[in-house]
Design a protein around this motif. Structure first.
Motif, PDB file in Angstrom:
ATOM      1  N   ALA A  31     -49.769  32.820  21.671  1.00 38.17           N
ATOM      2  CA  ALA A  31     -50.896  33.646  21.224  1.00 38.17           C
ATOM      3  C   ALA A  31     -50.537  34.400  19.944  1.00 38.17           C
ATOM      4  CB  ALA A  31     -51.300  34.625  22.327  1.00 38.17           C
ATOM      5  N   ARG A  32     -49.304  34.902  19.870  1.00 32.64           N
ATOM      6  CA  ARG A  32     -48.851  35.593  18.660  1.00 32.64           C
ATOM      7  C   ARG A  32     -48.856  34.646  17.456  1.00 32.64           C
ATOM      8  NH1 ARG A  32     -43.554  37.670  20.338  1.00 32.64           N
ATOM      9  NH2 ARG A  32     -44.501  37.514  22.339  1.00 32.64           N
ATOM     10  N   ILE A  33     -48.352  33.436  17.662  1.00 32.79           N
ATOM     11  CA  ILE A  33     -48.311  32.450  16.581  1.00 32.79           C
ATOM     12  C   ILE A  33     -49.730  32.094  16.138  1.00 32.79           C
ATOM     13  CG2 ILE A  33     -47.678  30.083  15.967  1.00 32.79           C
ATOM     14  CD1 ILE A  33     -45.280  30.377  17.931  1.00 32.79           C
ATOM     15  N   GLU A  34     -50.620  31.898  17.096  1.00 33.84           N
ATOM     16  CA  GLU A  34     -52.008  31.562  16.762  1.00 33.84           C
ATOM     17  C   GLU A  34     -52.677  32.686  15.982  1.00 33.84           C
ATOM     18  OE1 GLU A  34     -53.458  30.597  20.659  1.00 33.84           O
ATOM     19  OE2 GLU A  34     -52.891  28.484  20.465  1.00 33.84           O
ATOM     20  N   SER A  35     -52.372  33.926  16.327  1.00 30.22           N
ATOM     21  CA  SER A  35     -52.911  35.067  15.592  1.00 30.22           C
ATOM     22  C   SER A  35     -52.394  35.076  14.155  1.00 30.22           C
ATOM     23  CB  SER A  35     -52.509  36.362  16.307  1.00 30.22           C
ATOM     24  OG  SER A  35     -52.864  37.480  15.530  1.00 30.22           O
ATOM     25  N   GLU A  36     -51.105  34.794  13.993  1.00 32.68           N
ATOM     26  CA  GLU A  36     -50.522  34.750  12.651  1.00 32.68           C
ATOM     27  C   GLU A  36     -51.106  33.589  11.848  1.00 32.68           C
ATOM     28  OE1 GLU A  36     -46.238  34.993  12.625  1.00 32.68           O
ATOM     29  OE2 GLU A  36     -46.268  36.505  14.200  1.00 32.68           O
ATOM     30  N   ILE A  37     -51.410  32.472  12.506  1.00 33.97           N
ATOM     31  CA  ILE A  37     -52.038  31.336  11.835  1.00 33.97           C
ATOM     32  C   ILE A  37     -53.410  31.758  11.296  1.00 33.97           C
ATOM     33  CG2 ILE A  37     -53.174  29.106  12.246  1.00 33.97           C
ATOM     34  CD1 ILE A  37     -50.758  28.352  14.002  1.00 33.97           C
ATOM     35  N   SER A  38     -54.173  32.466  12.096  1.00 32.31           N
ATOM     36  CA  SER A  38     -55.492  32.931  11.654  1.00 32.31           C
ATOM     37  C   SER A  38     -55.373  33.835  10.436  1.00 32.31           C
ATOM     38  CB  SER A  38     -56.205  33.682  12.781  1.00 32.31           C
ATOM     39  OG  SER A  38     -56.461  32.823  13.849  1.00 32.31           O
ATOM     40  N   GLN A  39     -54.393  34.734  10.457  1.00 38.39           N
ATOM     41  CA  GLN A  39     -54.182  35.640   9.325  1.00 38.39           C
ATOM     42  C   GLN A  39     -53.769  34.871   8.078  1.00 38.39           C
ATOM     43  OE1 GLN A  39     -51.309  38.507  10.665  1.00 38.39           O
ATOM     44  NE2 GLN A  39     -52.722  39.477  12.099  1.00 38.39           N
ATOM     45  N   ALA A  40     -52.871  33.909   8.234  1.00 38.18           N
ATOM     46  CA  ALA A  40     -52.405  33.118   7.092  1.00 38.18           C
ATOM     47  C   ALA A  40     -53.552  32.300   6.503  1.00 38.18           C
ATOM     48  CB  ALA A  40     -51.248  32.212   7.506  1.00 38.18           C
ATOM     49  N   GLN A  41     -54.403  31.744   7.357  1.00 43.25           N
ATOM     50  CA  GLN A  41     -55.556  30.985   6.876  1.00 43.25           C
ATOM     51  C   GLN A  41     -56.509  31.893   6.100  1.00 43.25           C
ATOM     52  OE1 GLN A  41     -56.917  29.345  10.611  1.00 43.25           O
ATOM     53  NE2 GLN A  41     -56.106  27.311  10.126  1.00 43.25           N
ATOM     54  N   ALA A  42     -56.752  33.078   6.634  1.00 45.61           N
ATOM     55  CA  ALA A  42     -57.679  34.016   6.000  1.00 45.61           C
ATOM     56  C   ALA A  42     -57.176  34.459   4.632  1.00 45.61           C
ATOM     57  CB  ALA A  42     -57.902  35.228   6.901  1.00 45.61           C
TER      58      ALA A  42
END
Length: 125
Positions: A31-42
């Motif tokens: 879940a932490r990695i997925e959250s960081e992925i969303s931030q990096a995409q944004a």
């Protein structure tokens, strides 16, 4: 006797289903990695995004509680070593008496201590 046999068969049938479920710690890391992925995409950070996607794939295929515990212990040891190094550098700067170097080294030490605190956090939120 018949009920015991049925219960045993049901338990055996459910075992593969339970084995596919990730541990809570692995799920939290995912879940932490997925959250960081969303931030990096944004924010359009493509290199970080590629690294995070690789980390997510590794988590999905290889994550175990033992592996996470070993990684956490390694991170704590590295962070502890970094804090000790930063403390030594601060002492040297204080011995020289240069206020700019002292302030810089104090900032570096504060960052290292923050990293250590982060590494020491429990695996589960």
């Amino acid at each position: 006797m018949k009920q015991l046999l049925i219960a045993s068969l049901l338990a055996l049938a459910a075992t593969p289903l339970l084995a596919d479920q990730p541990s809570a710690a692995c799920a939290a890391k995912r879940a932490r990695i997925e959250s960081e992925i969303s931030q990096a995409q944004a924010q359009g950070r493509q290199q970080q995004l590629a690294g995070l996607q690789k980390a997510l794939r590794a988590n999905q295929s290889h994550c175990t509680d033992a592996l996470l515990a070993a990684e956490r212990e390694s991170d704590i040891q590295k962070a502890t070593k970094k804090v000790a190094e930063r403390e030594q550098k601060l002492k040297k700067a204080q011995a020289k008496g240069d206020p700019q170097k002292i302030a810089h080294q104090q900032g570096e030490l504060d960052k290292a201590r923050s990293d250590l605190t982060e590494a020491q956090k429990p695996l589960l939120p």
